[in-house]
Design an enzyme around this catalytic site. Structure first.
Site, mmCIF file in Angstrom:
data_model
loop_
_atom_site.group_PDB
_atom_site.id
_atom_site.type_symbol
_atom_site.label_atom_id
_atom_site.label_comp_id
_atom_site.label_asym_id
_atom_site.label_seq_id
_atom_site.Cartn_x
_atom_site.Cartn_y
_atom_site.Cartn_z
ATOM 1 N N ARG A 115 0.850 -1.203 0.000
ATOM 2 C CA ARG A 115 0.000 0.000 0.000
ATOM 3 C C ARG A 115 0.872 1.234 0.000
ATOM 4 N NH1 ARG A 115 -4.636 0.330 4.434
ATOM 5 N NH2 ARG A 115 -2.849 0.604 5.810
ATOM 6 N N THR A 119 -1.575 7.441 -0.255
ATOM 7 C CA THR A 119 -2.853 7.297 -0.973
ATOM 8 C C THR A 119 -3.616 6.052 -0.530
ATOM 9 O OG1 THR A 119 -1.878 5.949 -2.714
ATOM 10 C CG2 THR A 119 -1.821 8.341 -3.040
ATOM 11 N N ASP A 211 0.666 -3.445 11.968
ATOM 12 C CA ASP A 211 1.120 -3.749 10.608
ATOM 13 C C ASP A 211 1.520 -5.220 10.541
ATOM 14 O OD1 ASP A 211 2.951 -4.144 8.340
ATOM 15 O OD2 ASP A 211 2.697 -1.986 8.060
ATOM 16 N N ASP A 214 5.065 -6.130 9.103
ATOM 17 C CA ASP A 214 6.150 -5.789 10.035
ATOM 18 C C ASP A 214 6.187 -6.780 11.195
ATOM 19 O OD1 ASP A 214 6.859 -3.680 8.471
ATOM 20 O OD2 ASP A 214 6.022 -2.130 9.780
HETATM 21 C C1 PRP Z 1 -0.998 -5.060 4.267
HETATM 22 C C2 PRP Z 1 -1.789 -6.346 4.284
HETATM 23 C C3 PRP Z 1 -2.628 -6.219 3.051
HETATM 24 C C4 PRP Z 1 -2.889 -4.741 2.980
HETATM 25 C C5 PRP Z 1 -4.299 -4.469 3.438
HETATM 26 O O1 PRP Z 1 0.062 -5.150 3.374
HETATM 27 O O2 PRP Z 1 -0.973 -7.488 4.318
HETATM 28 O O3 PRP Z 1 -1.988 -6.692 1.878
HETATM 29 O O4 PRP Z 1 -1.961 -4.111 3.864
HETATM 30 O O5 PRP Z 1 -4.617 -3.138 3.276
HETATM 31 P P1 PRP Z 1 -5.736 -2.658 2.231
HETATM 32 O O6 PRP Z 1 -6.921 -3.550 2.427
HETATM 33 O O7 PRP Z 1 -6.001 -1.250 2.644
HETATM 34 O O8 PRP Z 1 -5.163 -2.764 0.856
HETATM 35 P P2 PRP Z 1 1.094 -3.938 3.169
HETATM 36 O O9 PRP Z 1 0.648 -3.073 2.063
HETATM 37 O O10 PRP Z 1 1.356 -3.276 4.490
HETATM 38 O O11 PRP Z 1 2.388 -4.688 2.650
HETATM 39 P P3 PRP Z 1 3.322 -5.745 3.405
HETATM 40 O O12 PRP Z 1 2.520 -7.001 3.574
HETATM 41 O O13 PRP Z 1 4.444 -5.916 2.461
HETATM 42 O O14 PRP Z 1 3.727 -5.158 4.716
HETATM 43 N N1 URA Z 2 -2.350 -3.419 6.773
HETATM 44 C C1 URA Z 2 -1.934 -3.901 7.960
HETATM 45 O O1 URA Z 2 -0.936 -4.640 8.029
HETATM 46 N N2 URA Z 2 -2.607 -3.544 9.066
HETATM 47 C C2 URA Z 2 -3.693 -2.755 9.036
HETATM 48 O O2 URA Z 2 -4.282 -2.476 10.102
HETATM 49 C C3 URA Z 2 -4.115 -2.266 7.789
HETATM 50 C C4 URA Z 2 -3.430 -2.624 6.667
#
Ligand code: PRP
Ligand code: URA
Length: 219
Positions: A115, A119, A211, A214
């Protein structure tokens, strides 16, 4: 394992299934706890994913298969279609081993999306799918359904690749994400362990678990 329990606010959405078995509920509470370190977090995520898989696969079609027991020949069953797991990177990888503990023959496709922090739009960065994915039963896995942008992009991509047998599995879903995903893909069942209250102004699920990526990878 119970299924089909709809969060009251989501009751009009018949394809949202909250898998709220007591063991899943208690493990999810441990997972949410901010003192849970990444080693414990990974273990819990895998355990919950494994338990949920039982319910998520409940309506997978089977076909008859002849089995020879030590005593005689009989008719058993096998899954009618191969299974493909599609973890949304990164955090979806944290659920893969748990699902594979049950679906040992499943193949794995990868979709990399993150994400944009400003945005909140998903940014694709990697795609690798099995060539015959369109003929398989596909489970998209990602612990978090927040705005729904990432799940929506993943599912749109898979449909363009010809996938028709598709379900989405997450741990924690926000009402906003469920609505967004259902609006565009009403045919795709959404399985989750909990529906949380809301998103905050940074797009994080409240109360959520922070997160997920993370916490899985200790970044
Ligand atoms: C997190 C999670 C989803 C997304 C959800 O990933 O694992 O893929 O956010 O958010 P959304 O419904 O608003 O799209 P992130 O983008 O943080 O990436 P990561 O898994 O690499 O940390
Ligand atoms: N992605 C995450 O990992 N946590 C949240 O709460 C939302 C998006």
């Amino acid at each position: 394992m119970r299924s089909g329990n709809l969060c009251p606010d989501m009751s009009e959405l018949s394809n949202v299934i909250v898998v709220d078995h007591p063991i899943i509920r208690t493990k999810l509470s441990e997972l949410r706890d901010y003192t849970t370190d990444h080693r414990e977090f990974r273990d819990l995520l895998d355990e919950i994913a494994m338990l949920m898989t039982y319910e998520v696969t409940r309506d997978f079609p089977t076909r008859p298969k002849i089995v020879r027991t030590p005593m005689e020949q009989t008719t058993g069953y096998e899954l009618a279609r191969k299974v493909t797991l599609v973890p949304v990177l990164r955090a979806g990888l944290g659920m893969s081993d748990g699902v594979l503990a049950i679906l040992t023959d499943a193949r794995i496709g990868h979709l990399g999306l993150y994400r944009n922090e400003t945005t909140l739009e998903p940014v694709p960065y990697y795609q690798k799918l099995p060539g015959d994915i369109a003929d398989t039963e596909v489970m998209v896995i990602d612990p978090m359904l927040a705005t729904g942008g990432s799940a929506l992009a993943a599912i749109t991509y898979l449909k363009k690749a010809g996938v028709t047998n598709l379900r989405f599995m997450c741990l924690v879903a926000a009402p906003e994400g469920i609505q967004a995903l259902h609006h565009v893909h009403p045919d795709v069942p959404i399985y989750c362990a909990a529906i949380d209250r809301e998103l905050n102004d940074k797009g994080y699920i409240m109360p959520g678990l922070g997160d997920a990526g993370d916490r899985v990878f200790g970044t």
